[in-house]
Write a protein that holds these residues in place. Structure first.
Motif, PDB file in Angstrom:
ATOM      1  N   GLY A 260       0.749  -1.297  -0.156  1.00  0.00           N
ATOM      2  CA  GLY A 260      -0.031   0.042  -0.136  1.00  0.00           C
ATOM      3  C   GLY A 260       0.912   1.423  -0.002  1.00  0.00           C
ATOM      4  N   ILE A 261       0.837   2.075   0.949  1.00  0.00           N
ATOM      5  CA  ILE A 261       1.471   3.374   0.983  1.00  0.00           C
ATOM      6  C   ILE A 261       2.531   2.974   2.326  1.00  0.00           C
ATOM      7  CG2 ILE A 261       1.588   5.832   1.462  1.00  0.00           C
ATOM      8  CD1 ILE A 261      -1.257   5.863   0.279  1.00  0.00           C
ATOM      9  N   PRO A 262       3.749   2.768   2.044  1.00  0.00           N
ATOM     10  CA  PRO A 262       4.558   2.497   3.388  1.00  0.00           C
ATOM     11  C   PRO A 262       4.608   3.576   4.214  1.00  0.00           C
ATOM     12  CG  PRO A 262       5.536   1.764   1.355  1.00  0.00           C
ATOM     13  CD  PRO A 262       4.212   2.369   0.971  1.00  0.00           C
ATOM     14  N   GLY A 263       4.375   3.260   5.788  1.00  0.00           N
ATOM     15  CA  GLY A 263       4.467   4.269   6.514  1.00  0.00           C
ATOM     16  C   GLY A 263       3.258   5.135   6.912  1.00  0.00           C
ATOM     17  N   LEU A 264       2.170   4.716   5.900  1.00  0.00           N
ATOM     18  CA  LEU A 264       0.944   5.523   6.375  1.00  0.00           C
ATOM     19  C   LEU A 264      -0.457   4.278   6.228  1.00  0.00           C
ATOM     20  CD1 LEU A 264       0.872   8.576   3.740  1.00  0.00           C
ATOM     21  CD2 LEU A 264       1.246   8.448   6.029  1.00  0.00           C
ATOM     22  N   GLU A 265       0.086   3.360   6.722  1.00  0.00           N
ATOM     23  CA  GLU A 265      -0.839   1.980   6.922  1.00  0.00           C
ATOM     24  C   GLU A 265      -2.138   2.388   7.546  1.00  0.00           C
ATOM     25  OE1 GLU A 265       3.281   0.510   5.762  1.00  0.00           O
ATOM     26  OE2 GLU A 265       2.380   1.896   7.203  1.00  0.00           O
ATOM     27  N   ARG A 266      -1.855   3.157   8.840  1.00  0.00           N
ATOM     28  CA  ARG A 266      -2.919   3.408   9.725  1.00  0.00           C
ATOM     29  C   ARG A 266      -4.101   4.259   8.988  1.00  0.00           C
ATOM     30  NH1 ARG A 266      -0.151   4.093  15.632  1.00  0.00           N
ATOM     31  NH2 ARG A 266       0.788   1.977  15.785  1.00  0.00           N
ATOM     32  N   VAL A 267      -3.785   4.880   8.103  1.00  0.00           N
ATOM     33  CA  VAL A 267      -4.716   6.096   7.468  1.00  0.00           C
ATOM     34  C   VAL A 267      -4.977   5.840   6.005  1.00  0.00           C
ATOM     35  CG1 VAL A 267      -3.729   8.036   9.104  1.00  0.00           C
ATOM     36  CG2 VAL A 267      -2.655   7.580   6.737  1.00  0.00           C
TER      37      VAL A 267
END
Length: 330
Positions: free
Chosen positions: A20-27
């Motif tokens: 996905g988007i590494p570092g922004l998995e939570r959002v």
């Protein structure tokens, strides 16, 4: 056997996992909301343009036929990536089969090449229409348009097919995680534990050949258009032409700038934050399909009037249906 040799598997895995988007998995779930809205808008807008061009005989002209090609290309580009991206962000469905990944890679890069070629053809069409208005229909006849569209598609297929072929023959060891939301060529090649020089060199060759040629033709066409516009006697006509050219150039830049940013970041932009790179890569396949129907469709009077007429007819039919329902129940 050494641990290094034990981990070597000179074949491909059965599937990859999209991070996905590494570092922004939570959002990622929140990021997916505007992406989903843009995808719906792109699908509806490009689908409407295709329907109008197909059903309206007055739109069977070079500009609208090229616009239909662009709409179809945008539908393929966005649909080949966004549904899986949304599935990764919302459902955590990260697995993608190896051969499906290669197919997605092919469609992304082949139709990016086609989009670039169609934008070039549209610039040529505007150049002929403005600089040679009396010969426009004879120069860009229907057979010529079909041949040009076929050549653009053939170019994309021929140049991009080696990407998937070369990637399928490389060893991936035990690497499965793609640090991306879709199967972009270089994101997949980075998982390889063998020599990837051929892939990298060929990727650079294709990018510079396609983008270099198309951008040169587009820039030359609009330079000639602006030269012709400056000779118009009416200031109102000049302003109108400048406004049209400016909006078209903005759409063209919205495609090429993020595409070049993504391409160059993979190879040279090691200091660019990875989440910024991935976000730009997602938007470059989604923003142009969303903007193109607005700039090329809504700003074109013929299409705008036709859409307005369709809305009026649809609204009138709904009103008649409501009156019929009320009459039956009274």
């Amino acid at each position: 056997m050494s641990p290094l040799n034990a981990s070597w598997t000179p074949s491909h895995p059965s599937f990859f996992l999209l991070v996905g988007i590494p570092g922004l998995e939570r959002v990622q779930g929140w990021i997916a909301i505007p992406l989903g809205i843009m995808y719906i808008a792109a699908t509806l807008g490009n689908g409407t343009i295709l329907y109008l061009v197909k059903t309206e005989p007055s739109l069977h002209e070079p500009m609208y036929l090229f616009l239909a090609m662009l709409a179809l290309t945008d539908l393929v580009l966005s649909t080949s990536t966004v549904p899986k991206t949304l599935a990764v962000f919302w459902l955590g469905s990260r697995a993608i089969g190896f051969h499906i990944c290669l197919a997605q890679m092919f469609f992304i890069h082949a139709f990016s090449s086609v989009e670039s070629g169609v934008l070039m053809a549209m610039a040529l069409d505007r150049y002929v229409a403005i600089c040679f208005p009396l010969r426009h229909s004879s120069i860009l006849s229907l057979p010529v348009i079909m041949k040009l569209g076929g050549l653009i598609l053939l170019r994309g297929v021929v140049l991009i097919s080696p990407f998937s072929f070369l990637a399928s023959r490389l060893p991936y060891c035990n690497h499965r995680f793609i640090a991306h939301s879709y199967c972009e060529h270089m994101a997949v090649v980075k998982l390889v534990c063998g020599n990837t020089r051929v892939n990298v060199v060929y990727g650079l060759f294709v990018a510079f050949i396609v983008v270099g040629f198309d951008v040169f033709v587009i820039a030359t066409s609009y330079a000639m258009i602006l030269k012709a516009v400056l000779k118009l006697p009416s200031s109102e006509a000049r302003l109108k032409a400048f406004g049209t050219c400016a909006s078209h150039i903005c759409v063209i830049l919205s495609f090429y700038i993020p595409a070049l940013f993504t391409f160059l970041t993979h190879r040279f932009g090691h200091n660019v934050p990875h989440h910024v790179h991935i976000m730009v890569a997602i938007l470059y396949l989604l923003v142009p399909p969303t903007l193109n129907p607005i700039v090329y469709g809504v700003k074109t009077k013929t299409i705008r009037d036709r859409v307005f007429t369709m809305c009026l007819i649809s609204g009138g039919q709904r009103q008649l249906l409501c009156h019929k329902c009320l009459a039956e129940h009274s």
